[in-house]
Design an enzyme around this catalytic site. Structure first.
Site, PDB file in Angstrom:
ATOM      1  N   LYS A  42      44.676  43.516  41.682  1.00  0.00           N
ATOM      2  CA  LYS A  42      44.329  43.973  43.027  1.00  0.00           C
ATOM      3  C   LYS A  42      43.659  45.334  42.895  1.00  0.00           C
ATOM      4  O   LYS A  42      44.264  46.297  42.416  1.00  0.00           O
ATOM      5  CB  LYS A  42      45.577  44.069  43.896  1.00  0.00           C
ATOM      6  N   LYS A  82      41.812  40.050  43.654  1.00  0.00           N
ATOM      7  CA  LYS A  82      41.513  40.509  45.006  1.00  0.00           C
ATOM      8  C   LYS A  82      40.819  41.853  44.957  1.00  0.00           C
ATOM      9  O   LYS A  82      41.299  42.731  44.242  1.00  0.00           O
ATOM     10  CB  LYS A  82      42.824  40.646  45.777  1.00  0.00           C
TER      11      LYS A  82
END
Ligand code: PBG
Length: 329
Positions: A202, A255
């Site tokens: 992330k 992400k």
């Protein structure tokens, strides 16, 4: 995998032959989307008959639980069978109590959804930022997010989600060691069969801007660069993913998606694990804004974006486009 591309050249070979008819293109398309690839994020608030559009995310809403139940009915009728829940508590505090309280917004929502729509797969985002007054993803000590103190709270949050009936737990905080801690917490509480979908790679991304309006989770000071990843790093993403797998992650996530398609591909190639990609709020907002201005064909761009994420190696895509895409698929 060994592939052979050996073939005689032009004029015997003409790649345009298989592009000539719709039926041929459809038959030999290498990547196709199906509804079961899509996970739809929902933002849940306290109260009743509440539904407020998020200004930077047209067509996406904050909703109270009664409206969330109606929404779930609509999703199921469209063929979307999994959702990712984000909760916005009525009150925030330093230690994010709302995140792990038995009558927290997510805990109430999960119970209501699972009882009204047992077929819906409910995934819960596990993080502190929506629940803390400072908006950081953990416990803040001297202006710094304390990793190990945060772990304890994340475990409590994850277990309380599982107790409420969550099907899959998705930690998004980026603390070190949280997958192992949560796995142990779930196992000790008897939830040995509850999978973890870890936000493994992330990045600290400006593409989360609209989400922070939706989840009311913008950090009140500083940024998230001391825990989320630097956008320049791909080797480090592989280390994050390897650690999460070793700690017990069942699904690993990259992400954002669009600016990190190379990371998605590398993840699939190096680990061959179930891979999720998060087509984040800013990626959605860009397409919507340009389409609103008539600068591009929003529907076609949406399908191209989703197809590219899947082609890169994602098995599932978390996307605000899920409903619109399901209508086309
Ligand atoms: C919470 C969280 C964020 C997103 C998902 N979970 C925001 C953040 O880390 O600041 C972003 C999702 C999106 O932009 O659509 N930690």
């Amino acid at each position: 995998m060994s592939r052979s591309y050996s073939q005689p050249g032009f004029p015997a070979t003409r790649l345009r032959r298989l592009r000539k008819a719709t039926a041929l293109r459809d038959m030999f398309r290498e990547t196709s989307l199906s509804k079961s690839d899509l996970i739809y994020p929902l933002f849940i608030v306290e109260g009743e008959i509440f539904k407020k559009e998020i200004s930077s995310m047209p067509g996406q809403y904050q909703m109270s639980i009664d409206n969330i139940l109606l929404e779930c009915g609509e999703l199921l009728s469209l063929g979307i069978t999994s959702i990712l829940l984000f909760g916005i508590p009525a009150e925030k505090d330093e230690v994010g109590s709302g995140a792990y309280s038995d009558d927290g917004i997510i805990q109430k929502a999960v119970r209501a959804i699972k009882s009204a729509h047992p077929a819906m797969l409910v995934i819960t985002d596990v993080c502190m930022c929506e629940y803390t007054s400072h908006g950081h993803c953990g416990i803040v000590e001297g202006g710094y997010v304390d990793n190990d103190k945060t772990l304890e709270l994340l475990v409590r949050e994850a277990v309380s989600h599982a107790e409420a009936g969550a099907d899959v737990i998705a930690p998004s905080d980026m603390m070190d060691g949280r997958v192992a801690a949560i796995r142990k917490g779930l196992d000790d509480a008897g939830f040995t069969d509850t999978p973890i979908m870890a936000y493994s790679a992330k990045y600290s991304s400006a593409f989360y801007g609209p989400f922070r309006e939706a989840a009311e989770s913008a950090p009140q000071f500083g940024d998230r660069k001391t825990y989320q990843m630097d956008p320049g790093n791909s080797d480090e993403a592989m280390r994050e993913i390897a650690l999460d797998i070793a700690e017990g992650a069942d699904i690993v996530m990259v992400k954002p998606a669009l600016s990190y398609l190379d990371v998605i591909r590398r993840t699939k190639d190096e680990f061959n694990m179930p891979v999720a990609a998060y087509n984040v709020s800013g990626e959605f907002a860009m397409v919507k804004a340009a389409a609103e201005r008539g600068w591009l064909d929003g529907e076609r761009v949406m399908m191209e974006v989703l197809t590219s994420i899947k082609r890169a190696g994602a098995d599932v895509i978390i996307t605000y486009f899920a409903k619109e895409a399901a209508r086309i698929i």
